[in-house]
Scaffold this motif. Sequence first.
Motif, PDB file in Angstrom:
ATOM      1  N   ASN A 183       4.132   1.255   2.196  1.00  0.00           N
ATOM      2  CA  ASN A 183       4.110   0.192   3.209  1.00  0.00           C
ATOM      3  C   ASN A 183       4.367   0.729   4.613  1.00  0.00           C
ATOM      4  OD1 ASN A 183       3.740  -1.539   1.027  1.00  0.00           O
ATOM      5  ND2 ASN A 183       5.895  -2.077   0.919  1.00  0.00           N
ATOM      6  N   GLY A 184       3.863   1.932   4.900  1.00  0.00           N
ATOM      7  CA  GLY A 184       3.988   2.514   6.232  1.00  0.00           C
ATOM      8  C   GLY A 184       5.269   3.262   6.505  1.00  0.00           C
ATOM      9  N   ALA A 185       6.195   3.301   5.561  1.00  0.00           N
ATOM     10  CA  ALA A 185       7.458   4.012   5.738  1.00  0.00           C
ATOM     11  C   ALA A 185       7.472   5.266   4.870  1.00  0.00           C
ATOM     12  CB  ALA A 185       8.627   3.110   5.361  1.00  0.00           C
ATOM     13  N   ASP A 186       7.851   6.398   5.477  1.00  0.00           N
ATOM     14  CA  ASP A 186       7.952   7.632   4.701  1.00  0.00           C
ATOM     15  C   ASP A 186       9.038   7.490   3.643  1.00  0.00           C
ATOM     16  OD1 ASP A 186       5.968   8.819   6.189  1.00  0.00           O
ATOM     17  OD2 ASP A 186       7.330  10.030   7.408  1.00  0.00           O
ATOM     18  N   ILE A 187       8.705   7.874   2.415  1.00  0.00           N
ATOM     19  CA  ILE A 187       9.643   7.862   1.304  1.00  0.00           C
ATOM     20  C   ILE A 187      10.177   9.271   1.068  1.00  0.00           C
ATOM     21  CG2 ILE A 187       9.918   7.411  -1.171  1.00  0.00           C
ATOM     22  CD1 ILE A 187       9.577   4.896   0.543  1.00  0.00           C
ATOM     23  N   GLN A 188       9.274  10.248   1.111  1.00  0.00           N
ATOM     24  CA  GLN A 188       9.637  11.653   0.948  1.00  0.00           C
ATOM     25  C   GLN A 188       8.982  12.436   2.081  1.00  0.00           C
ATOM     26  OE1 GLN A 188       7.972  11.688  -3.201  1.00  0.00           O
ATOM     27  NE2 GLN A 188       9.598  13.208  -3.448  1.00  0.00           N
ATOM     28  N   THR A 189       9.686  13.425   2.607  1.00  0.00           N
ATOM     29  CA  THR A 189       9.132  14.317   3.621  1.00  0.00           C
ATOM     30  C   THR A 189       9.581  15.739   3.322  1.00  0.00           C
ATOM     31  OG1 THR A 189      11.026  13.995   5.079  1.00  0.00           O
ATOM     32  CG2 THR A 189       9.129  12.527   5.422  1.00  0.00           C
ATOM     33  N   GLY A 190       8.907  16.693   3.924  1.00  0.00           N
ATOM     34  CA  GLY A 190       9.314  18.086   3.780  1.00  0.00           C
ATOM     35  C   GLY A 190       9.116  18.669   2.397  1.00  0.00           C
ATOM     36  N   ILE A 191       8.199  18.109   1.631  1.00  0.00           N
ATOM     37  CA  ILE A 191       7.933  18.607   0.270  1.00  0.00           C
ATOM     38  C   ILE A 191       7.185  19.934   0.373  1.00  0.00           C
ATOM     39  CG2 ILE A 191       6.785  18.117  -1.921  1.00  0.00           C
ATOM     40  CD1 ILE A 191       6.956  15.103  -1.040  1.00  0.00           C
ATOM     41  N   PRO A 192       7.641  20.994  -0.288  1.00  0.00           N
ATOM     42  CA  PRO A 192       6.952  22.280  -0.228  1.00  0.00           C
ATOM     43  C   PRO A 192       5.517  22.174  -0.783  1.00  0.00           C
ATOM     44  CG  PRO A 192       9.121  22.527  -1.206  1.00  0.00           C
ATOM     45  CD  PRO A 192       8.868  21.057  -1.095  1.00  0.00           C
ATOM     46  N   TYR A 210       0.852  -1.182   0.000  1.00  0.00           N
ATOM     47  CA  TYR A 210       0.000   0.000   0.000  1.00  0.00           C
ATOM     48  C   TYR A 210       0.888   1.232   0.000  1.00  0.00           C
ATOM     49  CZ  TYR A 210       0.928   0.194   5.030  1.00  0.00           C
ATOM     50  OH  TYR A 210       1.536   0.254   6.255  1.00  0.00           O
ATOM     51  N   PHE A 211       0.309   2.361  -0.399  1.00  0.00           N
ATOM     52  CA  PHE A 211       1.072   3.605  -0.439  1.00  0.00           C
ATOM     53  C   PHE A 211       0.113   4.771  -0.350  1.00  0.00           C
ATOM     54  CE2 PHE A 211      -0.093   2.732  -4.766  1.00  0.00           C
ATOM     55  CZ  PHE A 211      -0.357   3.972  -5.333  1.00  0.00           C
TER      56      PHE A 211
END
Length: 129
Positions: free
Chosen positions: A115-124, A38-39
């Motif tokens: 799958n419950g893990a952040d791939i990208q964060t802090g995206i404007p 899932y995503f």
Amino acid sequence: MSNQPLPRYVTSALIEVEGGSITVTWGLGEVIPGEIEYFGYGIDYYGVDGNGGKRYGVRFHEQATAHVFEWSSATQANYTSASITHTDERIVVFYPDASIGLEDVGTIQAFSHVNGADIQTGIPVTLMR
């Protein structure tokens, strides 16, 4: 995940406020490789004092769902796949009865997860009122 989009990296994020509704658009780029159960994508924001705010999110698993989580009251409104449209270039979610709820937004950023893990964060995020 029949008729579901493939997970893709986020290239942009936009929140549009119109009356008593919100439309969120995540611009998408390349496919995220790997085994995917899932995503999803989300946008978090808080007031200038770090309090309040909400999370607008969309998740793709056996079916597509969307939600708005309000941090201050720890309540969540859920939306069906009828509120979600997608192409290879974008995911658009219409939240018909949602609002920003804050006069002054402090921090606002988008993220993606697999799958419950952040791939990208802090995206404007661009916020249009």
